[in-house]
Design a protein around this motif. Structure first.
Motif, mmCIF file in Angstrom:
data_model
loop_
_atom_site.group_PDB
_atom_site.id
_atom_site.type_symbol
_atom_site.label_atom_id
_atom_site.label_comp_id
_atom_site.label_asym_id
_atom_site.label_seq_id
_atom_site.Cartn_x
_atom_site.Cartn_y
_atom_site.Cartn_z
ATOM 1 N N ASP A 1 56.059 -32.594 -55.895
ATOM 2 C CA ASP A 1 55.430 -32.773 -56.108
ATOM 3 C C ASP A 1 54.246 -32.994 -55.518
ATOM 4 O O ASP A 1 53.268 -32.923 -56.099
ATOM 5 C CB ASP A 1 55.473 -34.799 -55.955
ATOM 6 C CG ASP A 1 57.126 -34.529 -56.099
ATOM 7 O OD1 ASP A 1 57.663 -34.871 -57.109
ATOM 8 O OD2 ASP A 1 58.474 -36.056 -55.701
ATOM 9 N N LEU A 2 54.074 -32.350 -53.740
ATOM 10 C CA LEU A 2 52.571 -32.235 -53.801
ATOM 11 C C LEU A 2 52.453 -31.335 -52.427
ATOM 12 O O LEU A 2 53.752 -31.070 -51.930
ATOM 13 C CB LEU A 2 51.969 -33.844 -52.766
ATOM 14 C CG LEU A 2 50.715 -32.962 -52.585
ATOM 15 C CD1 LEU A 2 49.938 -32.847 -52.749
ATOM 16 C CD2 LEU A 2 50.706 -34.663 -51.035
ATOM 17 N N LEU A 3 52.034 -30.259 -52.509
ATOM 18 C CA LEU A 3 51.844 -28.911 -51.991
ATOM 19 C C LEU A 3 50.493 -29.215 -51.450
ATOM 20 O O LEU A 3 49.464 -29.231 -52.227
ATOM 21 C CB LEU A 3 52.199 -27.412 -52.799
ATOM 22 C CG LEU A 3 51.930 -26.527 -52.256
ATOM 23 C CD1 LEU A 3 52.765 -26.049 -50.652
ATOM 24 C CD2 LEU A 3 51.430 -24.968 -52.922
ATOM 25 N N GLY B 1 51.857 -23.220 -46.534
ATOM 26 C CA GLY B 1 52.575 -24.379 -47.424
ATOM 27 C C GLY B 1 53.237 -25.413 -46.663
ATOM 28 O O GLY B 1 54.305 -24.194 -46.035
ATOM 29 N N LEU B 2 52.869 -26.833 -46.925
ATOM 30 C CA LEU B 2 53.956 -27.796 -46.920
ATOM 31 C C LEU B 2 54.292 -28.602 -48.347
ATOM 32 O O LEU B 2 52.994 -29.130 -48.432
ATOM 33 C CB LEU B 2 53.596 -28.602 -45.545
ATOM 34 C CG LEU B 2 54.172 -29.750 -45.163
ATOM 35 C CD1 LEU B 2 54.450 -30.254 -43.910
ATOM 36 C CD2 LEU B 2 53.867 -31.080 -46.803
ATOM 37 N N GLY B 3 55.434 -28.463 -48.882
ATOM 38 C CA GLY B 3 55.525 -28.970 -49.956
ATOM 39 C C GLY B 3 56.257 -30.489 -49.742
ATOM 40 O O GLY B 3 57.162 -30.393 -48.930
ATOM 41 N N GLY C 1 56.562 -22.484 -45.579
ATOM 42 C CA GLY C 1 56.881 -21.072 -45.900
ATOM 43 C C GLY C 1 55.327 -20.740 -46.580
ATOM 44 O O GLY C 1 54.255 -21.608 -45.988
ATOM 45 N N THR C 2 55.398 -18.924 -46.825
ATOM 46 C CA THR C 2 53.875 -19.080 -46.533
ATOM 47 C C THR C 2 53.334 -19.259 -47.610
ATOM 48 O O THR C 2 54.165 -19.824 -48.580
ATOM 49 C CB THR C 2 54.123 -17.466 -45.971
ATOM 50 O OG1 THR C 2 54.732 -17.011 -47.897
ATOM 51 C CG2 THR C 2 55.261 -16.817 -45.647
ATOM 52 N N ARG C 3 52.020 -19.656 -47.704
ATOM 53 C CA ARG C 3 51.320 -19.650 -49.419
ATOM 54 C C ARG C 3 51.189 -19.098 -49.917
ATOM 55 O O ARG C 3 52.588 -19.850 -51.537
ATOM 56 C CB ARG C 3 49.368 -19.134 -48.660
ATOM 57 C CG ARG C 3 48.440 -20.478 -48.595
ATOM 58 C CD ARG C 3 47.048 -19.130 -48.664
ATOM 59 N NE ARG C 3 46.363 -19.328 -50.068
ATOM 60 C CZ ARG C 3 45.973 -20.308 -50.293
ATOM 61 N NH1 ARG C 3 46.135 -21.218 -49.652
ATOM 62 N NH2 ARG C 3 44.905 -20.377 -51.483
ATOM 63 N N ALA C 4 51.814 -17.790 -50.086
ATOM 64 C CA ALA C 4 52.719 -16.646 -51.140
ATOM 65 C C ALA C 4 53.913 -17.785 -51.889
ATOM 66 O O ALA C 4 54.388 -17.511 -53.042
ATOM 67 C CB ALA C 4 52.850 -15.861 -51.129
ATOM 68 N N GLU C 5 54.596 -18.061 -51.312
ATOM 69 C CA GLU C 5 56.189 -18.012 -51.629
ATOM 70 C C GLU C 5 55.945 -19.586 -52.141
ATOM 71 O O GLU C 5 56.774 -20.011 -53.416
ATOM 72 C CB GLU C 5 57.324 -19.028 -49.923
ATOM 73 C CG GLU C 5 57.374 -17.637 -50.019
ATOM 74 C CD GLU C 5 58.326 -17.337 -47.723
ATOM 75 O OE1 GLU C 5 58.934 -16.820 -48.113
ATOM 76 O OE2 GLU C 5 57.821 -18.453 -47.440
ATOM 77 N N GLY D 1 56.189 -23.876 -57.625
ATOM 78 C CA GLY D 1 55.264 -24.545 -58.487
ATOM 79 C C GLY D 1 55.263 -26.279 -57.678
ATOM 80 O O GLY D 1 56.373 -26.361 -56.758
ATOM 81 N N ALA D 2 54.168 -26.950 -58.228
ATOM 82 C CA ALA D 2 53.769 -28.039 -57.129
ATOM 83 C C ALA D 2 53.266 -28.915 -58.555
ATOM 84 O O ALA D 2 51.806 -28.748 -59.446
ATOM 85 C CB ALA D 2 52.780 -28.717 -56.347
#
Ligand SMILES: CSC[C@H]1O[C@@H](n2cnc3c(O)ncnc32)[C@H](O)[C@@H]1O
Ligand SMILES: [Zn+2]
Length: 443
Positions: A9-11, A31-33, A43-47, A52-53
């Motif tokens: 929903d949100l990253l 990043g945190l999703g 996980g990492t920014r790239a992952e 997708g968010a």
């Protein structure tokens, strides 16, 4: 189990991500999703970007941390802020606060004072608070409407109080409210026997029986001053904490607020019963109540959380500031600069608070599966540069004005420093009007 395949929903993509668990970790380029109100991914920014968010938020110069947990307060007392300053505890309570409460506290007072407290706390990065005040049903309605999370303790005193004619009346209300809100996702009902000097053995025994039956928490002022301990020794021949132990109240569901007096026997009792302590350094300083030996407690394995206490004895509900005071004071009390470092202090204000309230499976750290109770601190200011350790900068060099966003259960309650659900101007005007009424009557 979180669905890892569905888009987020949100990253959130902050500069620093401080999960608090594991301890001492600062993640960069991570990043945190969030999905369905819960933390679904770290996980990492790239992952993160690959997942997708629906919404992606870049948060430069921002430290993302678990929402702060204010583990003790009396929310509606915001309307008594500054009413009776610079007094010792019993003079403050008996000659000023209790008469003012008898005169002014009703459902409207608790509604308006609690709303004010909730707004102040959201703006200060607090996503969960523990409350102990009159008309708890009204307080729980305000929590429900505002979107914040709280533990509401039902006040229990041997004498009549606003909203309850007797202890049996309070207990009846408590059991009813507990049943009503048992499945509420953000509100937990607890029992709040006020203090050892205001609740006798017979009523404490009733609290023990009911809380055991309901598996409910007990929130109580304990060993706030040396006078309290001395008086109990003279009148009952035992220390208050020992009395609570003898009565079978201590345990992991017990939250002992203040604990400025800790003998070796008290410490052993806290450890063996797994009782949590809520440290309120600024209230203790302002009322000259004493000093909680924080380092001794955590070194012995006691869970120590942080609370502001009410706005009439602090005089703000600023948990970030409180945590800084706790970190500084712990060093002075222990005579050691390592008594409480910035990372441990942040843990006290988050995960330890959650643990004290029995919510450690749900909140207190940024871990996949937990509720998305998250605060974003803006560390871009002049006074925060340069940044070697962002947690050090947060605790020792930042004020609550750096709180930029706050989510509770994934819902934004503060966006770019603006309240999303509460009307700040209206709250301000209402508080002023209470001040005029209360001040105009010479209290
Ligand atoms: C049971 S309702 C809360 C009751 O407690 C009073 N109070 C506020 N701060 C303190 C404190 O630090 N120690 C003891 N009692 C406190 C509040 O005014 C209500 O009467
Ligand atoms: Zn208190």
């Amino acid at each position: 189990m979180p669905n890892t395949a569905a888009p987020l929903d949100l990253l959130l993509l902050p500069t620093w991500l401080v999960p608090v668990e594991p301890a001492g970790v600062v993640l960069k380029e991570h990043g945190l999703g969030i999905r369905d109100g819960r933390i679904a991914f770290i996980g990492t920014r790239a992952e993160a970007l690959a997942l997708g968010a629906a919404q992606v938020r870049e948060l430069p110069d921002t430290l993302l941390a678990p929402g702060l947990v204010n583990a003790h307060g009396h929310a509606a007392m915001t309307l008594f802020r500054g009413l009776a300053d610079d007094l010792p505890l019993m003079t403050w309570l008996e000659q000023h606060i209790w008469p003012a409460e008898a005169r002014w506290v009703d459902e409207a007072f608790v509604r308006d004072g609690t709303d004010l407290a909730i707004a102040e706390q959201i703006k200060g990065g607090i996503s969960c608070f523990a409350d102990m005040y009159f008309f708890p049903k009204v307080a729980s309605e305000r929590v429900h409407n505002s979107g914040i999370r709280a533990q509401i303790a039902i006040p229990i005193l041997d004498f009549p109080i606003p909203g309850a004619a007797s202890v049996d009346d309070s207990l009846r209300q408590a059991v009813e409210l507990f049943g009503e809100l048992k499945h509420h996702p953000r509100i937990k009902i607890a029992f709040g026997p006020h203090a050892p000097y205001t609740v006798g053995d017979e009523n404490l025994e009733k609290v023990r029986v009911i809380t055991e039956e309901l598996d409910a928490a007990i929130h109580m002022h304990v060993h706030e001053t040396a006078f309290e301990v001395q008086q109990s020794l003279e009148q009952r021949g035992e220390r208050p904490l020992a009395r609570l132990g003898r009565l079978g109240l201590l345990g992991p569901r017990f939250q002992a607020v203040h604990m400025t007096q800790v003998s070796d026997d008290d410490l052993a009792l806290l450890v063996e019963s797994n009782t949590s302590v809520v440290h309120c350094p600024e209230s203790n300083l302002k009322l000259a109540s004493g000093f909680c030996p924080v380092q001794r407690l955590w070194q012995a394995g006691v869970n120590v959380a942080v609370g502001t206490d009410g706005a009439a004895s602090n005089n703000d509900l600023d948990l970030l500031g409180e945590t800084r005071t706790a970190a500084l004071l712990a060093k002075a009390v222990a005579g050691s600069a390592t008594a409480l470092d910035a990372h441990r202090a942040l843990r006290m204000a988050t995960l330890n608070g959650a643990r004290a309230l029995g919510l450690e499976q749900e909140i207190g750290s940024l871990e996949v599966g937990k509720a998305a109770d998250i605060v974003a601190f803006d560390l871009s200011g002049l006074a925060q540069q340069p940044i070697y350790d962002p947690v050090s900068q947060l605790i020792y060099a930042s004020g609550r004005d750096c709180v930029q966003h706050l989510w509770v259960g994934g819902k934004p309650l503060l966006e770019d420093r603006r309240l999303t659900r509460l009307d700040e101007q209206r709250l301000n005007a209402t508080a002023r009007s209470w001040g005029q009424r209360i001040g105009g009557h010479g209290h």
